[in-house]
Scaffold this active site. Structure first.
Site, PDB file in Angstrom:
ATOM      1  N   PRO A  43       0.791  -1.230   0.000  1.00  0.00           N
ATOM      2  CA  PRO A  43       0.000   0.000   0.000  1.00  0.00           C
ATOM      3  C   PRO A  43       0.828   1.287   0.000  1.00  0.00           C
ATOM      4  CG  PRO A  43      -0.880  -1.566   1.586  1.00  0.00           C
ATOM      5  CD  PRO A  43       0.368  -2.172   1.034  1.00  0.00           C
ATOM      6  N   LYS A  44       1.868   1.333   0.803  1.00  0.00           N
ATOM      7  CA  LYS A  44       2.636   2.570   0.913  1.00  0.00           C
ATOM      8  C   LYS A  44       3.237   2.941  -0.451  1.00  0.00           C
ATOM      9  CE  LYS A  44       5.210   3.630   4.793  1.00  0.00           C
ATOM     10  NZ  LYS A  44       6.390   3.592   5.677  1.00  0.00           N
TER      11      LYS A  44
ATOM     12  N   GLU B  85       1.204   3.752 -14.081  1.00  0.00           N
ATOM     13  CA  GLU B  85       0.812   4.718 -15.096  1.00  0.00           C
ATOM     14  C   GLU B  85      -0.614   5.228 -14.965  1.00  0.00           C
ATOM     15  OE1 GLU B  85       3.224   3.680 -18.997  1.00  0.00           O
ATOM     16  OE2 GLU B  85       2.992   1.965 -17.676  1.00  0.00           O
TER      17      GLU B  85
END
Ligand SMILES: Cc1cc2nc3c(=O)[nH]c(=O)nc-3n(C[C@H](O)[C@H](O)[C@H](O)COP(=O)(O)OP(=O)(O)OC[C@H]3O[C@@H](n4cnc5c(N)ncnc54)[C@H](O)[C@@H]3O)c2cc1C
Ligand code: SF4
Ligand code: FES
Ligand code: FES
Lengths: 674, 324, 166
Positions: free
Chosen positions: A567-568, A640
């Site tokens: 997550p980080k 992206e």
């Protein structure tokens, strides 16, 4: 989890390409073409060669032997033809960088026979043609149904042309290489690349060496955003210069040289037409993209590709047309195709919402397809609607007054906007090796960590597969001597490398000592589904009534990108993409001299990327998404999609704030003041 | 970069003595080293003037004396500047970055050269860099260049923010030279391009700036406002320094000072606007009229016409905010 | 060549330099201190930020000879210990907050932040110029704008600096 190389990066210990120590190293400085098109008649390097400390001059006067000239951007000094202003035409090698540069700039005189040139992209350019394919191997045109009939039956239509400027990747680390020829004729390159294996292969081919004689080392790369995804001339030049000088040679392109020599995002001219019935259901979608490439090579960006998957409509068409100009070859830049294409499509969707009097979120929900609207394949998972709903809830969309230009706080007009994001979820074949060494697990794979956190996420993936703690896993990446892996691009890194790492770890668990994996077959089986990540971006803007300055107090992205592994780091990727997208919306543009095609604002004072003060509250969240049809991790790429849709969300918010629809990026004060 | 000799001068006499053809004075180097690396400046000798005893701000008396070598960040942080000339502090703080301001000197800031893209690129012609080679900005990219006072030879703008505030404050530049000492006012230091765009200022070779003095702060309220393409660390598209003194009994303008940045080859003192406002009611209509009087002589180029409404709006809005 | 003395991260170096050499190239190419990065070589990105006589400065725009007699602190010396093993609170906070991605702007961000935290006085966004303002996120953002991060780590950079400043 914190980045495993975090400590090295904050103490300055992490080495980038230019920073490897070498004995007796020399420096090379390029000379660039002063004409836009023409022939080199003469190269006079007398002064350079007479300069103390100069070791060699390279130019087409004495073409170095190469193995392949197929990639004309890399076939250095082979031709006397100049294909664009700023092309690499000569270079000076010297013991000191100051000497090399001064001799390159003042000691080499090149005589040209300039020819007429053509540098401007226009929608009515007579040279426009339809390429056979667009990147990465997709059809240039798609059609379904009868678009004209679809527009004819529409109750509401939008027909608008959007333009995006030339953009430059501008990673903070310049493209740099140190080339070292070993005594046995092997070549080691410390190169800033997004893919050590592909880079090695390309360099070997260009230089005419067997790949096993070349090694590319790139453990840390200072960003690339696509521009280091293909081998750039700096790598070839360093190798040639080192051969000519008989010693290791270092080269870091100057920021100015990067503009000409490391690729850029093509400018686009996009006409989008949408037709919808009175309820907002699309009857027809047409997206026609016009872009450029160089005379050297065809680079056909997939600008209209996202329109093929976004919305349901019985009648649809996407086209790409290209013109070959006397300009450098465009290349990959973060979300090539999707990013500029979705600016156009998602702006047009907002225009349609306004025209039809339908909330823009509701409009998108009404056009949600059940299956991929162009090939009828089922989506492996698709949660655009969930992203829109979750975003609306968190952002406080409900009760939004759609009327533009009516919210004033002091001298600031305020508005909000939304846009969707999408990016394909693909993977490529890779190999990996897992062993036990001194009681710890070591994973080897020629992956690249260009800031994406690959090293960390692969550590996590390996630890999970092995059922051990991440501290007991060491992942080695960024070296072509490691098991071959695909490059960092197309948001495929984690999916591609992770698949190989999982398989290698599984094999290790089976045999206890060592596991290897090659995912070629797995990847060949990736058919039968349409695989894409989706997202929704929400922007709040403030526009100064007097000056047209735009500020973005809030930007929220909600993404559905499979399982989020780390997550980080994932949040950093999303937010980083959105930050770049905000810059694209408000300030980024490469200014081209219309007469000679040269890039004018080729530095970081004139080409503005978002600075710290531009970024207020940018946040990204995601919804849990289970997708069993992707890869062993269930992950879609996150690198992206963050930049896809941001510019449209901001532009739509600017419209909501001011009533002005800016269809030509970036949205700078000159476009709003008046 | 051409090989050069470097020397550090201890005082003005030494600096002047060391000066010969091909010499340039080196302040913080934030513009000169930049231009040397680009090949735009190619000095043979650099005389470092940062250690001259001009690094203090003297706030005795009514005005202010700022040494030529005072760093931009020290200038903006000085209590007397913050309290008495807040417009100057704001102008300096709006320029460049914390790092650059720590290096940049007062004199260097005034003498920094244009950011015209063609000027900075030695592969292109430019009348300012290479006299009589042509001005590619006029037919080419001039989106951020001048609308006032330009010539057919050059349409560059002066990039300094600080100089705009100094122009509004009526600063004096103290110069020492091979022949004599003199005082040059701002405006007056910088010149319009005319037929000699290669000359940015009226200084002659070898002249050394030693200090800037400010008259007592003009009565009234003041502000500096800068519009740029990003929120920080960018040069001005247009900026304005304004001082407004309103007679509160009659709501009329007693006096005002207005200077514009980003519009001309010099920090542009808007004298017509000032004249139009003196004695006029302090109202938005009058501000508009004054701004339009100033901009009536603007000759925008095809791509910088936006600067006219931008400058107008900026003048009007800034004055509005200065009404007590 | 010109002779000069420089105190780098606490140790004194006697050097003979080409007057054209920037402080940045001196650190990177001569002294092997490659922690300080070159992103633009023109003062436009902040990657080369070091503490020069205690104040943050762009090493690319400083001529090495002009720094004769000065003291330089680079990212390698930020924590105090010569081996960099005693991390500065900013370094710890940057790792914890994921305040970087590629890491190339990071040494400059760290030195800039260290210099910034020691600075007094207002910034361009300070409302009342006569006060030294509290270090709000807005103040940090303005004061750190000389350090570009193309990876877009600003949100976390600001959070890390806030945390380290506490
Ligand atoms: C990335 C970047 C962004 C910037 N943004 C801004 C901005 O937004 N606004 C702004 O106003 N400025 C901006 N600047 C410019 C900056 O303010 C100037 O570079 C700086 O003020 C120049 O001061 P210096 O002492 O470094 O001058 P130097 O570079 O040392 O010298 C500049 C010129 O002054 C001459 N000189 C120096 N001292 C004297 C003296 N005592 N007597 C006579 N001649 C002297 C030199 O010979 C040289 O010609 C920016 C600069 C950079 C690099
Ligand atoms: S505007 Fe002036 S500085 Fe710019 S190219 Fe023309 S002559 Fe040179
Ligand atoms: S390298 Fe010095 S500011 Fe960019
Ligand atoms: S972390 Fe990559 S540029 Fe900042």
């Amino acid at each position: 989890m914190n980045r495993v190389e975090g400590r090295d990066k904050v103490t300055g210990r992490a080495r980038y390409a230019f920073e490897y120590p070498a004995e007796d190293v020399a420096y090379v400085h390029p000379v660039q073409a002063a004409v836009t098109r023409g022939r080199i008649l003469s190269v006079d390097a007398t002064d350079a060669l007479a300069t103390p400390g100069v070791l060699a001059v390279l130019s087409c006067a004495e073409p170095p032997a190469l193995g392949s000239r197929e990639d004309a951007e890399l076939a250095l000094f082979q031709s006397d033809q100049v294909a664009y202003r700023g092309q690499l035409v000569a270079a000076v090698v010297a013991r000191a960088p100051e000497t090399a540069r001064e001799a390159a700039e003042h000691g080499v005189r090149i005589g040209y026979d300039a020819e007429p040139h053509d540098v401007l992209l226009r929608a009515d350019h007579p040279g426009l043609y339809t390429p056979e394919k667009v990147n990465p191997g997709m059809p240039a045109e798609t059609r379904r149904g009868d678009v004209e009939a679809g527009f004819a039956e529409a109750a509401v239509t939008v027909d608008a042309t959007y333009t995006t400027p030339t953009l430059h990747n501008n990673p903070m680390e310049p493209h740099a290489t140190m080339a070292v020829w070993e005594e046995n004729g092997d070549l080691t390159l410390y190169d800033s690349t997004q893919g050590a294996a592909d880079d090695r292969d390309t360099i070997a081919e260009v230089l005419g060496l067997p790949p096993e004689r070349v090694r590319v080392v790139a453990p840390h790369v200072g960003g690339g955003f696509g521009s280091k995804g293909t081998t750039r001339p700096n790598a070839i030049l360093a190798a040639l210069a080192a051969r000519a000088a008989g010693r290791p040679v270092k080269l870091a392109l100057t920021r100015q040289q990067m503009y000409d020599l490391t690729g850029y995002r093509t400018p686009t001219i996009q006409r989008v037409r949408l037709g919808a019935d009175a309820e907002g259901r699309l009857t027809a979608i047409s997206h026609e993209a016009v872009e450029q490439s160089s005379t050297l090579m065809e680079f056909a960006e997939q600008t209209a590709a996202p329109t093929r998957v976004m919305y349901a409509a019985p009648n649809r068409r996407t086209t790409h047309r290209l013109v070959r100009l006397d300009v450098p070859t465009p290349s990959w830049m973060r979300a090539p195709g999707e990013c500029p294409g979705m600016f156009a499509l998602e702006s047009a969707m907002d225009e349609l919402a306004v025209a039809a009097g339908i909330d823009p979120i509701e409009l998108r929900i009404r056009n949600e397809p059940d299956v991929d609207p162009e090939n009828d394949l089922p989506f492996s998972s698709r949660n655009l609607v969930a992203c829109l709903r979750e975003g609306a809830r968190r952002f406080g969309w409900e009760g939004r007054d759609p009327r533009p230009g009516i919210r004033l706080d002091g001298r600031w007009l305020i508005g909000t906007g939304v846009a969707a994001s999408t990016y394909p979820s693909r993977r490529m074949a890779s190999t990996a090796d897992a062993t036990v060494e001194d009681g710890d697990f070591v994973i080897r794979i020629a992956a690249a960590d260009i800031g994406t956190g690959a090293r960390t996420v692969l550590t996590r993936i390996a630890a999970e597969t092995l059922g051990t703690a991440p501290e007991r896993v060491r992942v080695e990446v960024g070296d072509s001597a490691l098991p071959r892996a695909s490059l960092a691009g197309g948001s495929m890194g984690t999916a591609s490398w992770g698949s190989a790492v999982v398989r290698a770890c599984e094999a290790l668990l089976k045999n206890g000592e060592r596991g290897t994996a090659d995912t070629t077959e797995d990847v060949e089986g990736d058919t039968g589904f349409s695989r894409h990540a989706f997202g929704a971006q929400f922007a709040e803007v403030r526009v100064d009534l007097d000056t047209g300055e735009v500020r973005v107090p809030r930007l929220l992205g909600v993404f559905a990108a499979g399982r989020i592994l780390e997550p980080k780091l994932a949040r950093s990727q999303f937010v980083g993409g959105m930050t770049m997208g905000m810059g694209m919306a408000l300030m980024e543009q490469t200014i081209v001299d219309e007469r000679d095609g040269g890039f004018l604002n080729h530095d970081l004072a004139q080409y503005h990327v978002a600075a710290c003060a531009d970024v207020q509250d940018i946040d990204a969240v995601w919804i849990e998404e289970e997708d069993p049809h992707l890869n062993p991790m269930g992950a879609k790429g996150v690198g992206e999609i963050g930049i896809v849709g941001t510019a449209a969300a901001v532009a739509n918010a600017v419209h909501h704030a001011t009533g002005r629809r800016v269809r030509d990026l970036p949205i700078t004060p000159p476009k709003l003041v008046g | 970069m051409k090989l050069f000799e470097y020397a550090r001068a201890a005082d003005a006499r030494e600096a002047l003595e060391r000066f010969r053809p091909g010499t340039m004075y080196l302040g913080g180097g934030t513009n000169l080293v930049d231009l040397m690396r680009l090949g735009v400046a190619r000095p043979d000798f650099l005389v470092d003037v940062t250690r001259l005893p001009y690094d203090t701000i003297d706030a005795d008396g009514d005005g202010l004396r700022i040494g030529a070598a005072v760093r931009n960040s020290d200038l903006a942080a000085h209590p007397a500047v913050r309290e008495r000339y807040p417009m100057l502090a704001r102008a300096v703080l709006s320029g460049a970055s914390g790092q650059v301001r720590n290096m940049a000197t007062t004199a260097g800031n005034l003498l920094q050269r244009t950011r015209c893209p063609y000027f900075q690129d030695v592969s292109r012609p430019c009348n300012k860099r290479r006299p009589a080679s042509g001005c590619p900005a006029i037919p080419g990219d001039h989106e951020n260049l001048a609308i006032l006072g330009h010539s057919e030879q050059c349409v560059a703008t002066h990039p300094s923010d600080m100089a705009v505030a100094l122009a509004a404050l009526g600063a004096q530049v103290h110069v020492t030279g091979p022949a004599s000492d003199r005082v040059v006012p701002i405006p007056g230091l910088h010149r319009l391009p005319g037929a000699e765009p290669e000359r940015d200022t009226v200084l002659t070779p070898g002249e050394l700036i030693t200090a800037i003095t400010l008259p007592p702060p003009p009565p009234g309220r003041s502000h500096y406002r800068k519009v740029r393409e990003r929120a920080s660390f960018a040069f001005a598209l247009v900026s304005v320094a304004a001082v407004l003194d309103v007679d509160e009994a009659s709501d009329t303008v007693r006096d005002c000072r207005i200077a514009l940045g980003g519009v001309a080859h010099v920090p542009w003192r808007a004298e017509r606007a000032e004249a139009a406002l003196r004695g006029a009611p302090a109202t938005e209509e009058e501000f508009v009229r004054a701004a339009e009087a100033e901009l009536a002589e603007a000759r925008p180029l095809p791509r910088n016409a936006y600067k006219v409404p931008l400058a107008r709006n900026l003048i009007v809005r800034t004055l509005q905010e200065l009404i007590p | 060549m010109a002779e000069m003395t420089l105190r780098v991260n606490g140790s004194v170096r006697e050097l003979d330099v080409d007057p054209r050499t920037s402080l940045l190239d001196l650190l990177r190419e001569r002294l092997g201190l490659t922690g300080t990065k070159k992103g633009c070589d023109h003062g436009q990105c902040g990657a080369c930020t070091v503490l020069l006589d205690g104040r943050r400065a762009n090493a690319c725009l400083a001529l090495a000879v002009a720094c004769d007699g000065s003291e330089v602190t680079t990212v390698e010396g930020l924590g105090g210990a010569a081996d960099g093993d005693e991390p500065h609170p900013l370094q710890t906070a940057f790792v914890e907050r994921d305040a970087f991605q590629c890491g190339y702007c990071t040494p400059g961000q760290l030195c800039s932040a260290a210099g910034m935290l020691a600075e007094r006085g207002p910034s361009a966004v300070t409302a009342d110029l006569t006060d030294d303002p509290p270090l709000t996120p807005e103040e940090i953002r303005e004061r750190m704008s000389g350090n570009l991060c193309r990876c877009g780590a600003y949100v976390n950079i600001v959070a890390a600096i806030q945390e380290a400043a506490r």
